[in-house]
Design a protein around this motif. Sequence first.
Motif, PDB file in Angstrom:
ATOM      1  N   THR A   1       2.105  -2.354  -2.263  1.00 50.79           N
ATOM      2  CA  THR A   1       2.526  -1.324  -3.202  1.00 50.79           C
ATOM      3  C   THR A   1       1.422  -0.273  -3.235  1.00 50.79           C
ATOM      4  OG1 THR A   1       3.737  -2.916  -4.557  1.00 50.79           O
ATOM      5  CG2 THR A   1       3.195  -0.799  -5.575  1.00 50.79           C
TER       6      THR A   1
ATOM      7  N   TYR B   1      -1.837  -5.636  -2.875  1.00 51.68           N
ATOM      8  CA  TYR B   1      -1.329  -6.551  -1.853  1.00 51.68           C
ATOM      9  C   TYR B   1      -0.973  -7.874  -2.506  1.00 51.68           C
ATOM     10  CZ  TYR B   1      -3.122  -3.096   1.304  1.00 51.68           C
ATOM     11  OH  TYR B   1      -3.327  -1.908   1.941  1.00 51.68           O
TER      12      TYR B   1
ATOM     13  N   THR C   1       2.134  -6.931   8.021  1.00 49.36           N
ATOM     14  CA  THR C   1       2.179  -8.129   8.848  1.00 49.36           C
ATOM     15  C   THR C   1       0.804  -8.370   9.456  1.00 49.36           C
ATOM     16  OG1 THR C   1       4.505  -7.723   9.349  1.00 49.36           O
ATOM     17  CG2 THR C   1       3.315  -9.235  10.813  1.00 49.36           C
TER      18      THR C   1
ATOM     19  N   THR D   1       3.002  -8.301   0.793  1.00 47.02           N
ATOM     20  CA  THR D   1       3.701  -7.178   0.182  1.00 47.02           C
ATOM     21  C   THR D   1       2.666  -6.085  -0.075  1.00 47.02           C
ATOM     22  OG1 THR D   1       3.370  -7.993  -2.068  1.00 47.02           O
ATOM     23  CG2 THR D   1       5.405  -8.667  -0.935  1.00 47.02           C
TER      24      THR D   1
ATOM     25  N   SER E   1       4.220 -12.575   0.211  1.00 45.54           N
ATOM     26  CA  SER E   1       5.671 -12.474   0.393  1.00 45.54           C
ATOM     27  C   SER E   1       6.199 -13.869   0.690  1.00 45.54           C
ATOM     28  CB  SER E   1       6.015 -11.513   1.532  1.00 45.54           C
ATOM     29  OG  SER E   1       5.818 -12.142   2.779  1.00 45.54           O
ATOM     30  N   ASP E   2       7.496 -13.987   0.815  1.00 44.40           N
ATOM     31  CA  ASP E   2       8.108 -15.274   1.142  1.00 44.40           C
ATOM     32  C   ASP E   2       7.976 -15.608   2.626  1.00 44.40           C
ATOM     33  OD1 ASP E   2       8.875 -15.560  -1.494  1.00 44.40           O
ATOM     34  OD2 ASP E   2      10.847 -14.656  -1.171  1.00 44.40           O
ATOM     35  N   THR E   3       7.581 -14.628   3.423  1.00 44.29           N
ATOM     36  CA  THR E   3       7.461 -14.808   4.864  1.00 44.29           C
ATOM     37  C   THR E   3       6.006 -15.088   5.237  1.00 44.29           C
ATOM     38  OG1 THR E   3       9.263 -13.226   5.166  1.00 44.29           O
ATOM     39  CG2 THR E   3       7.925 -13.745   7.112  1.00 44.29           C
TER      40      THR E   3
ATOM     41  N   THR F   1       6.636   1.003  -1.722  1.00 47.73           N
ATOM     42  CA  THR F   1       6.397  -0.398  -1.392  1.00 47.73           C
ATOM     43  C   THR F   1       6.671  -0.648   0.082  1.00 47.73           C
ATOM     44  OG1 THR F   1       8.655  -1.008  -1.973  1.00 47.73           O
ATOM     45  CG2 THR F   1       6.996  -1.172  -3.722  1.00 47.73           C
TER      46      THR F   1
ATOM     47  N   THR G   1       5.565  -3.749   3.492  1.00 42.90           N
ATOM     48  CA  THR G   1       4.975  -5.013   3.926  1.00 42.90           C
ATOM     49  C   THR G   1       3.855  -4.750   4.919  1.00 42.90           C
ATOM     50  OG1 THR G   1       6.574  -5.231   5.729  1.00 42.90           O
ATOM     51  CG2 THR G   1       7.125  -6.322   3.632  1.00 42.90           C
TER      52      THR G   1
END
Length: 179
Positions: free
Chosen positions: A81, A69, A100, A79, A72-74, A96, A98
């Motif tokens: 994997t 883990y 949330t 992220t 991320s940019d958010t 891969t 995401t």
Amino acid sequence: MRVQPLLGLAALLAVTSCDVAIGPSYRDESVQIASAAAFDPARYLGRWYEVYRYPNPFQSDCPGAIAEYGLSDTPGVLTVTNICLDANGQPTDTITGTATDEGLGRLSVRLQGVPVAAPYWVLWVDEGYRTAVVGAPNGRVGWILNRDPDIPPDRLAAAREVLDFNGYDLGPLQRSVTP
């Protein structure tokens, strides 16, 4: 690397998120399930080894797994994997996606190529974020994860207690292959 087994994982997670009856449920759904209310996604970052799991069709060609883990940019999104391990603990597949953060230890995981997100509930993580128990309300998946391949007996016992408390049958729980 081949991608087929973990794409199967992604497809089944998507289907189980809709609560379609694919594969057995290992959890008594009359028992209320509780996620980790004090979960800190920032402390969850990094590598986790799957040390135990419930059998599931999407991992039938993956005797073991590693999950990583990252940020991320958010905001509120990690992220993901997932790495499939063969019987010798060697990587064979990678997928891969995401995760949330929905609060209270509840993540919504969306893997590459799968249009539907799946519930990923962190049921428990020890104080040092070294061992975690993950499941889903429908009980069709469940994992014990650890920061290294060898889990100490006390944390394994605690993780098993968490599964039992959340209505999971401990009998089908299987040791995973680790590197």
